[in-house]
Design an enzyme around this catalytic site. Structure first.
Site, mmCIF file in Angstrom:
data_model
loop_
_atom_site.group_PDB
_atom_site.id
_atom_site.type_symbol
_atom_site.label_atom_id
_atom_site.label_comp_id
_atom_site.label_asym_id
_atom_site.label_seq_id
_atom_site.Cartn_x
_atom_site.Cartn_y
_atom_site.Cartn_z
ATOM 1 N N ARG A 243 -13.330 21.258 2.325
ATOM 2 C CA ARG A 243 -14.540 21.713 1.650
ATOM 3 C C ARG A 243 -14.747 23.198 1.973
ATOM 4 O O ARG A 243 -14.564 23.628 3.114
ATOM 5 C CB ARG A 243 -15.772 20.931 2.110
ATOM 6 C CG ARG A 243 -15.907 19.544 1.512
ATOM 7 C CD ARG A 243 -16.203 19.571 0.004
ATOM 8 N NE ARG A 243 -16.383 18.254 -0.564
ATOM 9 C CZ ARG A 243 -15.397 17.486 -1.073
ATOM 10 N NH1 ARG A 243 -14.147 17.932 -1.110
ATOM 11 N NH2 ARG A 243 -15.661 16.301 -1.569
ATOM 12 N N GLU A 272 -18.641 26.613 -4.889
ATOM 13 C CA GLU A 272 -17.869 26.108 -6.018
ATOM 14 C C GLU A 272 -18.751 25.818 -7.238
ATOM 15 O O GLU A 272 -19.817 25.230 -7.065
ATOM 16 C CB GLU A 272 -17.210 24.795 -5.552
ATOM 17 C CG GLU A 272 -15.818 24.638 -6.040
ATOM 18 C CD GLU A 272 -15.103 23.515 -5.294
ATOM 19 O OE1 GLU A 272 -14.810 23.660 -4.099
ATOM 20 O OE2 GLU A 272 -14.875 22.503 -5.949
ATOM 21 N N HIS A 290 -9.712 23.239 -7.012
ATOM 22 C CA HIS A 290 -10.078 21.945 -6.408
ATOM 23 C C HIS A 290 -9.278 20.811 -7.062
ATOM 24 O O HIS A 290 -9.839 19.934 -7.722
ATOM 25 C CB HIS A 290 -11.588 21.688 -6.533
ATOM 26 C CG HIS A 290 -12.077 20.658 -5.547
ATOM 27 N ND1 HIS A 290 -13.349 20.664 -5.027
ATOM 28 C CD2 HIS A 290 -11.463 19.588 -4.975
ATOM 29 C CE1 HIS A 290 -13.506 19.635 -4.190
ATOM 30 N NE2 HIS A 290 -12.366 18.970 -4.144
HETATM 31 C C1 DGY Z 1 -12.829 14.228 -2.793
HETATM 32 O O1 DGY Z 1 -12.571 13.119 -3.264
HETATM 33 O O2 DGY Z 1 -13.726 14.398 -1.981
HETATM 34 C C2 DGY Z 1 -11.971 15.384 -3.215
HETATM 35 O O3 DGY Z 1 -12.472 16.586 -2.767
HETATM 36 C C3 DGY Z 1 -11.829 15.443 -4.710
HETATM 37 O O4 DGY Z 1 -10.912 14.536 -5.087
#
Ligand code: DGY
Length: 328
Positions: A243, A272, A290
């Site tokens: 993240r 983001e 992402h």
């Molecule tokens: C999640 O699932 O948390 C990823 O960041 C996106 O697939």
């Protein structure tokens, strides 16, 4: 006797097989044109849905949860990260929250390894130059990157994805180091030949490559702060597929611009989808949108997990992938 189908509101377009199965099993309201839902749309959805099948792009805040009607019983997230949902507020209202762990581990680890390779070997720069007609023949000193084999990789967060990355990285000849809240079991540490660093500061200062693989929680926000980023060696490479909020992106961009870091490989961003404009201009920033779980297999498996969680709840049982505040 016909089985009652619960009202499930799906906030984003999902792969066709997942949507079809949801229509068969539930009174599913799909978002076929994939328009992201803002607070008004999410509020309207929680006032009608028994199950909100949301994704990581929906901010399911306490305000939205508190506006939900009494029929809302389950928030079934399509995604493993759940930092966009106020789980405590949901649980306080008796609403269960679930996620989709496990099924995207391998694909995320693959892409993380890809970012490490792309950043170390300047693969995107090379491809961009070639597309632009800039390849005028081999030279001994052009496009030099750094060898992976023999280098040290420091993994921040040795959960499922961190461990899957460690296996891949070991095959590339990297030695594995990690920082975690607690060491992994002796068996896993031995399998991975991994060295534990209790002190993140100590680890960061010694690594050639650092990969962020921990979840975003209040405790990991800006874990890689401006102070910690300065501990990295100037030849180091930093990658993040977890993240964006875990890294101070402004501090990172400044360091990269000043040449205080060799390269970065990022799949996630602090604000983001907005990306620090400095990063966008730098050739040694490999930037992906992402997409670490973006394989058709992962996305179908994630959908199946959402469906299993909803069906288990429908049958009156506790869904398998319940999340609870502070579980990470
Ligand atoms: C999640 O699932 O948390 C990823 O960041 C996106 O697939």
């Amino acid at each position: 006797m016909a089985v009652r189908k619960p009202k499930v509101i799906v906030t984003r377009k999902l792969p066709d097989p997942v949507e079809t199965r949801m229509r068969e099993l539930f009174d599913a309201e799909l978002n076929l044109d994939d328009t992201p839902m803002g607070p008004p749309e999410l509020t309207a959805a929680v006032q009608r849905a028994e199950v909100l099948a949301c994704t990581i792009t929906d901010r399911v805040t306490a305000d939205i949860i508190n506006a939900a009607g009494p029929q809302l019983k389950l928030i079934a997230n399509f995604g493993v990260g759940f930092d966009h949902i106020d789980v405590a507020a949901a649980n306080a209202r008796g609403i269960t929250v679930t996620n989709t762990p496990g099924v995207l581990t391998e694909d995320t680890a693959d892409l993380t390894m890809g970012l490490i390779m792309a950043a170390s070997r300047r693969m995107i720069e090379g491809s961009t130059v070639t597309h632009a007609g800039g390849f005028h023949g081999w030279t001994p000193t052009w496009m030099l990157g750094r060898r992976l084999s023999g280098k040290r990789l420091g993994i921040v967060g040795m959960g499922r994805i961190g461990q899957a990355l460690a296996k891949r990285a070991a095959a590339f000849g990297l030695s594995i180091h990690y920082h975690n809240r607690k060491p992994v079991s002796p068996r896993i540490a031995e399998d991975l030949q991994a060295t534990y660093w209790e002190s993140l500061d100590q680890m960061l200062a010694r690594m050639d490559i650092v990969s962020v693989n921990c979840p975003h929680t209040p405790g990991t926000y800006h874990l890689l702060s401006a102070r910690r980023l300065k501990l990295l060696q100037p030849h180091a490479i930093l990658v993040n597929t977890a993240r964006g909020e875990i890294i101070d992106e402004a501090a990172l961009s400044g360091m990269l611009e000043r040449g205080e870091l060799a390269a970065v490989g990022l799949d996630v961003y602090e604000h983001e989808p907005v990306i620090n404009p400095k990063l966008l201009k730098l050739p040694n920033a490999v930037l992906l949108p992402h997409m670490s779980s973006a394989t058709i297999e992962s996305r179908i498996d994630m959908g199946e997990k959402v469906i299993i969680n909803i069906r288990t709840w429908m049958d009156g049982h506790k869904p398998p992938d319940r999340v609870i505040p502070g579980m990470l």
